[in-house]
Motif scaffolding. Sequence first.
Motif, mmCIF file in Angstrom:
data_model
loop_
_atom_site.group_PDB
_atom_site.id
_atom_site.type_symbol
_atom_site.label_atom_id
_atom_site.label_comp_id
_atom_site.label_asym_id
_atom_site.label_seq_id
_atom_site.Cartn_x
_atom_site.Cartn_y
_atom_site.Cartn_z
ATOM 1 N N VAL B 34 0.720 -1.321 0.604
ATOM 2 C CA VAL B 34 0.308 0.237 0.330
ATOM 3 C C VAL B 34 0.368 0.843 -0.161
ATOM 4 O O VAL B 34 1.755 1.614 0.473
ATOM 5 C CB VAL B 34 -0.709 0.090 1.200
ATOM 6 N N ASP B 35 0.645 2.324 -0.653
ATOM 7 C CA ASP B 35 1.549 3.651 -0.851
ATOM 8 C C ASP B 35 0.475 4.338 -1.249
ATOM 9 O O ASP B 35 -0.085 4.814 -2.271
ATOM 10 C CB ASP B 35 2.649 3.412 -1.726
ATOM 11 N N ARG B 36 0.565 5.607 0.024
ATOM 12 C CA ARG B 36 -0.319 6.793 -0.889
ATOM 13 C C ARG B 36 0.301 8.278 -2.125
ATOM 14 O O ARG B 36 -0.390 8.380 -3.201
ATOM 15 C CB ARG B 36 -0.689 7.690 0.067
ATOM 16 N N GLY B 42 8.503 5.827 -3.296
ATOM 17 C CA GLY B 42 8.715 6.421 -1.985
ATOM 18 C C GLY B 42 10.281 7.826 -2.229
ATOM 19 O O GLY B 42 9.544 8.430 -3.241
ATOM 20 N N GLN B 43 11.202 7.916 -1.421
ATOM 21 C CA GLN B 43 12.169 9.043 -1.353
ATOM 22 C C GLN B 43 12.745 8.746 -2.226
ATOM 23 O O GLN B 43 13.333 10.237 -3.266
ATOM 24 C CB GLN B 43 12.944 9.384 -0.461
ATOM 25 N N LEU B 44 13.047 7.758 -3.154
ATOM 26 C CA LEU B 44 13.818 7.690 -4.354
ATOM 27 C C LEU B 44 13.586 8.263 -5.412
ATOM 28 O O LEU B 44 14.443 9.216 -6.216
ATOM 29 C CB LEU B 44 13.760 5.951 -4.930
ATOM 30 N N GLU B 87 -3.908 5.477 0.623
ATOM 31 C CA GLU B 87 -3.180 5.991 1.588
ATOM 32 C C GLU B 87 -3.681 5.198 3.474
ATOM 33 O O GLU B 87 -4.788 4.523 3.386
ATOM 34 C CB GLU B 87 -3.340 7.210 2.394
ATOM 35 N N ALA B 88 -3.072 4.440 3.971
ATOM 36 C CA ALA B 88 -3.498 3.505 5.573
ATOM 37 C C ALA B 88 -3.804 4.423 6.259
ATOM 38 O O ALA B 88 -3.049 5.899 6.489
ATOM 39 C CB ALA B 88 -2.086 3.079 5.540
ATOM 40 N N LEU B 89 -5.393 4.712 6.462
ATOM 41 C CA LEU B 89 -5.421 5.833 7.977
ATOM 42 C C LEU B 89 -5.812 5.619 9.584
ATOM 43 O O LEU B 89 -5.395 6.112 10.197
ATOM 44 C CB LEU B 89 -7.317 6.117 7.183
ATOM 45 N N GLY B 295 13.244 0.405 7.400
ATOM 46 C CA GLY B 295 13.529 2.165 6.995
ATOM 47 C C GLY B 295 13.559 2.515 8.039
ATOM 48 O O GLY B 295 13.760 3.007 8.738
ATOM 49 N N ASP B 296 13.164 4.534 7.558
ATOM 50 C CA ASP B 296 13.832 5.183 8.369
ATOM 51 C C ASP B 296 12.045 5.415 9.024
ATOM 52 O O ASP B 296 12.707 5.894 10.178
ATOM 53 C CB ASP B 296 12.684 6.915 7.108
ATOM 54 N N VAL B 297 11.848 5.006 9.194
ATOM 55 C CA VAL B 297 10.159 4.616 10.271
ATOM 56 C C VAL B 297 11.159 3.858 11.386
ATOM 57 O O VAL B 297 10.598 3.803 12.313
ATOM 58 C CB VAL B 297 8.693 3.750 10.069
HETATM 59 C C1 LIG Z 1 17.725 14.839 -0.275
HETATM 60 C C2 LIG Z 1 17.996 12.973 0.077
HETATM 61 C C3 LIG Z 1 18.993 12.448 -0.323
HETATM 62 C C4 LIG Z 1 18.968 11.358 -0.234
HETATM 63 N N1 LIG Z 1 20.115 10.581 -0.455
HETATM 64 C C5 LIG Z 1 21.013 9.573 -0.514
HETATM 65 C C6 LIG Z 1 21.675 8.603 -0.769
HETATM 66 O O1 LIG Z 1 22.932 9.141 -1.136
HETATM 67 N N2 LIG Z 1 22.123 7.258 -0.561
HETATM 68 C C7 LIG Z 1 20.379 7.059 0.082
HETATM 69 O O2 LIG Z 1 21.387 5.332 0.308
HETATM 70 N N3 LIG Z 1 19.902 7.315 0.172
HETATM 71 C C8 LIG Z 1 20.098 8.270 0.550
HETATM 72 N N4 LIG Z 1 18.862 9.324 1.086
HETATM 73 C C9 LIG Z 1 17.797 8.028 2.117
HETATM 74 C C10 LIG Z 1 16.822 7.262 1.581
HETATM 75 O O3 LIG Z 1 16.005 8.318 0.604
HETATM 76 C C11 LIG Z 1 15.535 7.437 2.210
HETATM 77 O O4 LIG Z 1 16.864 6.565 3.840
HETATM 78 C C12 LIG Z 1 14.716 6.436 2.577
HETATM 79 O O5 LIG Z 1 14.441 5.990 1.020
HETATM 80 C C13 LIG Z 1 14.235 5.213 3.116
HETATM 81 O O6 LIG Z 1 13.807 4.126 2.403
HETATM 82 P P1 LIG Z 1 12.052 3.709 3.265
HETATM 83 O O7 LIG Z 1 11.110 3.014 2.236
HETATM 84 O O8 LIG Z 1 11.818 3.815 4.797
HETATM 85 O O9 LIG Z 1 11.007 5.714 3.370
HETATM 86 P P2 LIG Z 1 10.033 6.242 1.547
HETATM 87 O O10 LIG Z 1 11.682 6.249 0.947
HETATM 88 O O11 LIG Z 1 9.511 7.522 2.674
HETATM 89 O O12 LIG Z 1 9.621 6.210 1.621
HETATM 90 C C14 LIG Z 1 8.037 5.548 2.476
HETATM 91 C C15 LIG Z 1 6.413 5.489 2.009
HETATM 92 O O13 LIG Z 1 5.521 5.209 3.199
HETATM 93 C C16 LIG Z 1 4.465 5.811 2.074
HETATM 94 N N5 LIG Z 1 3.843 5.738 3.313
HETATM 95 C C17 LIG Z 1 4.152 6.771 4.197
HETATM 96 N N6 LIG Z 1 3.004 6.677 4.847
HETATM 97 C C18 LIG Z 1 1.659 5.780 4.112
HETATM 98 C C19 LIG Z 1 0.823 6.031 4.775
HETATM 99 N N7 LIG Z 1 -0.010 6.334 5.673
HETATM 100 N N8 LIG Z 1 -0.485 5.539 3.865
HETATM 101 C C20 LIG Z 1 0.242 4.743 2.715
HETATM 102 N N9 LIG Z 1 1.740 5.228 2.558
HETATM 103 C C21 LIG Z 1 2.358 5.825 3.153
HETATM 104 C C22 LIG Z 1 5.479 7.133 1.402
HETATM 105 O O14 LIG Z 1 4.370 7.766 0.210
HETATM 106 C C23 LIG Z 1 6.296 6.775 0.736
HETATM 107 O O15 LIG Z 1 6.727 6.257 -0.494
HETATM 108 C C24 LIG Z 1 18.243 10.395 0.938
HETATM 109 C C25 LIG Z 1 17.234 11.478 1.214
HETATM 110 C C26 LIG Z 1 17.097 12.387 0.815
HETATM 111 C C27 LIG Z 1 15.549 13.073 1.243
#
Ligand SMILES: Cc1cc2nc3c(=O)[nH]c(=O)nc-3n(C[C@H](O)[C@H](O)[C@H](O)COP(=O)(O)OP(=O)(O)OC[C@H]3O[C@@H](n4cnc5c(N)ncnc54)[C@H](O)[C@@H]3O)c2cc1C
Lengths: 166, 431
Positions: B34-36, B42-44, B87-89, B295-297
């Motif tokens: 699920v993704d909103r 995500g960040q990528l 969106e997960a609510l 991940g980041d959470v």
């Molecule tokens: C400017 C910048 C530069 C970076 N450079 C690097 C780098 O050079 N090398 C590196 O390794 N890392 C880098 N990073 C870090 C990397 O992007 C993050 O650490 C990584 O994306 C985290 O992955 P994640 O899957 O935990 O979260 P995210 O990528 O944040 O994904 C989370 C996803 O969850 C979804 N979501 C959240 N809440 C809900 C909800 N309630 N319902 C549905 N969907 C939801 C969001 O839409 C999102 O798609 C960088 C980050 C930034 C901001």
Amino acid sequence: MSTLVTTGVPSAQDIAGVTPPEERRARGPYATIECFQPIPCDPCHHSCRFGAIQEFEDINDIPKMDWSKCTGCALCVAACPGLAIFVVDETYSETECLIAMPYEFVPLPEKGQPVKLTDRAGIVVADGIVQRVVAGRKPAGTPVVWVSAPKRLATVVRGFILRKEG
Amino acid sequence: MAVRTTELVIIGAGPAGICAALEAASHGVKTTLVDRGEELGGQLIKQTHKFFGWHKKSAGTRGVLIAKKLAEEVLNNENITLLNSTEALGYYDDGTLLVETPRGIDRVLGDRLIVATGASERMLLFPGNDLPGVYGAGAVQTLMNVHGVRPGDSVLMIGSGNIGLIVSYQLLQAGVRVAAVVEAMPTIGGYAVHASKIRRLGVPIMTRHTIKEAYGKEQVEGAVIWELDENWNGIPGTEKDLEVDVVCLAIGLTPLAELLWQCGAEMAYIPELGGFVPLYDETMETTRKGVFVAGDVAGIEEASTAMAAGRMAGLSAARSLGKVSDLDYSRLRNEIAGELEGLRSGPASAKILSGIAKMRAMLQSVKEAAAVSEAEPANQPANQPADQPANRPAKQAASEPAKEGDLAEAGARDSEAQGNNGSKSEEAVGA
Ligand SMILES: Cc1cc2nc3c(=O)[nH]c(=O)nc-3n(C[C@H](O)[C@H](O)[C@H](O)COP(=O)(O)OP(=O)(O)OC[C@H]3O[C@@H](n4cnc5c(N)ncnc54)[C@H](O)[C@@H]3O)c2cc1C
Ligand code: SF4
Ligand code: SF4
């Protein structure tokens, strides 16, 4: 505290540590790696086909050059994600040197184009001319631009701007 | 209201959630992702700069390209159902996840849950911070790199961590002027190579400086910065007025953990990990059985570690569903743990490691307390971690070894799934 971590500009000492000795500089093009902190990154080592960037024991190692093996091909310049590597050729002519710099802006400059040369703080220090443009290899390669610069600025020039400052 | 049932629900399709899904699906787990957002990654999907990290993984490639590759694998995987723009609510005690799809609200019932929701940006208090033109760095990146829109003509960047430095560079690439980067700390927060890169382009980086105010009638027309003394107070007389139409905040990320609070997982405030994070063990399981994180959470880190942690969570979820043999499990678990250890071996990871160590110590004491209160049920605290799997509480505790029947069933599914998703998650991270 090095100026590197307070302003982003490496100190003279930092630079001295990554510049080869005089006799090597007089012999032909060499890479200089302005990467001073241990960070988890190693593509430079893998990009060099001549073994001039020594193997990393740990991913966080600071790259170490073996200048006797470096040909100045600039493959590492295109590969480094930190845009931290430059190739300098101080044998280019009597008065000028050639500097290869990574350049990630569009449009790319053209051969023969005059540019303003800048130092590590972005300050214009001289005029230069684009001598060669190597487009980045798809999909992630960085384009490399070779510019000629006054020889006395071989360790100073690390950037250029196309337009006049304004 | 439609009801969907599935074996595993993953919230968040960033690198962590995607790699979790690919790993679980490779063991035959029916997975709903699920993704909103509309796009996967995500960040990528905003990262146009080249990544650091291991050469053999994805260093030197760009985040957008990694996202594209991962997204393709998800779309081609028969075991993964994707609910994008969804969106997960909320997540409820009985294991119900409420989601808002473009067509309305649905219920998703999964046996296991992985929360991979990533992080959100911190705000900063200063006069004028509510003016149009004050953005978070993430919003600026989305505008530029996803929608191709320039946020303004001239930007003041607050924060010199990697995000502030990288977004400054991307602004310059888009032809936007960056008037300055200010940093309250005495040293630059991000990698020196990123700092040097924008410094060479003439952007001053001012440490021990912060924003005093932003001003303007209808939107930002300028901002005042000043120097800070040792006690973090602004020094009168050091003010500088900058003509900017955008103030960009890049002062850090904090885990987006609402759903974890809701489902009653034990949380703790750990500054090294970016704020309130769930307590979780080596398998990425929280104190709420059957609920995993990655991940980041679980702690602000990097895409590379998010991908490895995602795989670990996916593997653990698959294992707890009885889909992975002992042999495969220990092999894969060691492999992923080794990868994580390698990624975190440098000085840049010291902070993360000390945060994780703190978190584990807290987890230990929570577990001990739980063991005590189990012995004396009368003293059970209200927020005692649930001892049940995320859903179907009566069936089987998540961490129990799989029962024979389950294994047979898993075996059947495994062979069914073979061929289309054998070792995809391996390729997923290879550049
Ligand atoms: C400017 C910048 C530069 C970076 N450079 C690097 C780098 O050079 N090398 C590196 O390794 N890392 C880098 N990073 C870090 C990397 O992007 C993050 O650490 C990584 O994306 C985290 O992955 P994640 O899957 O935990 O979260 P995210 O990528 O944040 O994904 C989370 C996803 O969850 C979804 N979501 C959240 N809440 C809900 C909800 N309630 N319902 C549905 N969907 C939801 C969001 O839409 C999102 O798609 C960088 C980050 C930034 C901001
Ligand atoms: S310039 Fe060529 S030979 Fe020299 S270090 Fe770089 S890649 Fe190796
Ligand atoms: S590739 Fe560039 S940034 Fe990475 S270690 Fe080598 S020189 Fe440093």
